[in-house]
Design an enzyme around this catalytic site. Structure first.
Site, mmCIF file in Angstrom:
data_model
loop_
_atom_site.group_PDB
_atom_site.id
_atom_site.type_symbol
_atom_site.label_atom_id
_atom_site.label_comp_id
_atom_site.label_asym_id
_atom_site.label_seq_id
_atom_site.Cartn_x
_atom_site.Cartn_y
_atom_site.Cartn_z
ATOM 1 N N TYR A 155 0.823 -1.220 0.000
ATOM 2 C CA TYR A 155 0.000 0.000 0.000
ATOM 3 C C TYR A 155 0.852 1.263 0.000
ATOM 4 O O TYR A 155 0.322 2.364 0.042
ATOM 5 C CB TYR A 155 -0.889 0.052 1.250
ATOM 6 N N LYS A 222 2.538 -13.458 6.508
ATOM 7 C CA LYS A 222 2.584 -14.482 5.460
ATOM 8 C C LYS A 222 4.070 -14.785 5.227
ATOM 9 O O LYS A 222 4.572 -14.800 4.105
ATOM 10 C CB LYS A 222 1.886 -13.878 4.227
ATOM 11 N N ASP A 276 -3.355 -16.904 6.215
ATOM 12 C CA ASP A 276 -4.471 -17.715 5.707
ATOM 13 C C ASP A 276 -5.067 -18.574 6.825
ATOM 14 O O ASP A 276 -6.283 -18.702 6.953
ATOM 15 C CB ASP A 276 -4.071 -18.570 4.488
ATOM 16 N N ASP A 300 -6.063 -5.273 6.254
ATOM 17 C CA ASP A 300 -7.212 -4.741 5.528
ATOM 18 C C ASP A 300 -8.255 -5.846 5.343
ATOM 19 O O ASP A 300 -9.439 -5.676 5.649
ATOM 20 C CB ASP A 300 -6.729 -4.217 4.170
#
Ligand code: NAP
Length: 411
Positions: A155, A222, A276, A300
């Site tokens: 971002y 992640k 995840d 987000d």
């Protein structure tokens, strides 16, 4: 000092001295109505917040500033300097949603505000209000606070379109210097994650957990795939926990090896989950999560999903903060199709105000607002989004806010 707005003559400024926010009893608080349903939810929230302030012996002196379409009409600029200056000067602002064009057009004003003011933490509490329809069986188990880093990650705005000189140059450089080949018809985005930004948000989240008696802080990343960005986020997170909060934190391993799985009084468990997995964990083992701290993109997605568990976007409050400044805005966007119809739910915006009260140290006021909203929903006075699931008395945005004010008076 300002080009086109004039701060109110009454009211005092919030200050920041010796590492502390100094809040007068009559602070000037700038607000941005924003685009789309901002015209519905912001005035509704202001009515409730003014009443709640009065109830605890305070007075908010509101000061309108502009961003989005309204700013463009007035200034020829979607985010005028006046607006940024007012937020810097008065330190705390309430903000409605702003529309962002997808693909082309201008860059997200929400992202720009966060980055220009270095409001590095997007903090979103997610808790259940009795009476709100939820897709899960035990929504009352959801009581988490998500700390999302907002200045870095994909971002950060470092991206170039397919075929641009910059994208092609960068691809040439990568191939020449590192032997990395990228398809020539690619757009390129860069994902920076720094030790500095990671440590400051994890620090903020742990400090918050200590001050609010929270039991765990989970680093969501992640890192199995993006080792030097997301993986490093995890490493730096553990580092700051150990180095700066050694007296307060224990790892999950210590929890099981030394404490038989029971969190000892005054301690906080620091743990990590791969993003995840975290999505399903929040659904299946909800009560095991408390404070969550994560890079921008994971945060987000996770915040909207978490909001969905307890009733959706019409309910979810949010804030963008740093130690000495905060812009408070709901999680939802401008929902243009409902704009100006006195239809949508102002709860998210009202609870955003409660979050602002907490930041100001007005905890009693924040609790009153939450209780009054909950009472209203339990009386089945609801806007369309809740009504379509549970029925009750269908009201518009204004009428819902009016009912909340009435309930406030009864508390
Ligand atoms: P959205 O505006 O949040 O709306 C998506 C859906 O969520 C709505 O159609 C509605 O669902 C529900 N919803 C949102 N707010 C609600 C409320 N107060 N009461 C009841 N239901 C509500 O998301 P979007 O359509 O993806 O985005 C629209 C614009 O907002 C885009 O330009 C986006 O970039 C921008 N945006 C801004 C912010 C921000 O200002 N911080 C945040 C997110 C998005 P139903 O139609 O199913 O009832």
């Amino acid at each position: 000092m300002f080009e086109k707005v004039k701060p109110p003559e009454e009211g005092e400024k919030i200050r920041f001295e010796d590492g502390k926010l100094i809040v007068p009893d009559n602070p000037v608080i700038p607000y941005i109505v924003g685009d789309g349903i901002g015209v519905d939810v912001v005035p509704a929230a202001i009515t409730v917040l003014s009443e709640a302030a009065e109830k605890i012996g305070k007075e908010i002196v509101w000061f309108e500033i502009y961003a989005g379409e309204k700013a463009y009409k007035l200034y020829g600029d979607y985010l005028p300097e006046d607006t940024l200056r007012a937020i810097r000067e008065f330190r705390v602002a309430l903000k409605g949603p702003l529309t962002t064009p997808v693909g082309g057009g201008y860059r997200s004003l929400n992202v720009t505000i966060r980055q220009v003011l270095d409001l590095y933490a997007c903090v979103r509490p997610v808790y259940y209000l009795k009476g709100v329809p939820s897709p899960i069986k035990n929504p009352e188990k959801v009581d988490i606070v998500i700390f999302r880093e907002t200045t870095e990650d994909v971002y950060a705005g470092i991206e170039w379109p397919r075929g641009s000189e910059e994208a092609l140059k960068l691809m040439d450089f990568l191939e020449r210097e590192f032997g990395v080949r990228i398809r020539k018809d690619s757009g390129i985005g860069i994902k920076p994650i720094s030790e500095f930004a990671t440590k400051r948000i994890v620090r903020l989240a742990i400090r918050y957990s200590i001050e609010n008696g929270r039991k765990s802080v989970t680093l969501v990343h992640k890192g199995n795939i993006m080792k030097f960005t997301e993986g490093a986020f995890r490493e730096w997170g553990y580092e700051v926990a150990k180095e700066e909060f050694g007296d307060y934190v224990i790892t999950e391993e210590e929890l099981w090896n030394d404490y038989g799985g029971e969190v000892p009084e005054g301690k906080i468990v620091i743990k990590d989950r791969i993003a995840d997995n975290m999505f399903q964990q929040l659904l299946t083992r909800t009560e095991e999560y408390d404070v969550i701290v994560t890079p921008n993109l994971n945060g987000d997605y996770l915040s909207d999903m978490a909001a969905g568990l307890v009733g959706g976007l019409g309910i979810a409050p949010g804030s963008n903060i740093r130690e000495d400044m905060g812009v408070f805005e709901p999680v939802h966007g401008s929902a243009p199709k409902y704009a100006g119809q006195n239809k949508v739910n102002p709860t998210a915006m009202i609870l955003t105000g409660a979050l602002m009260f907490e930041f100001l140290g007005w905890k009693e006021g924040a609790e009153l607002i939450k209780k009054a909203v909950e009472m209203t929903i339990q009386q089945r006075i609801v806007t369309y989004d809740i009504h379509r699931h549970v029925g009750g008395t269908l009201v518009g945005t204004k009428e819902f806010a009016k009912a909340v004010v009435e309930n406030l008076h009864s508390l």
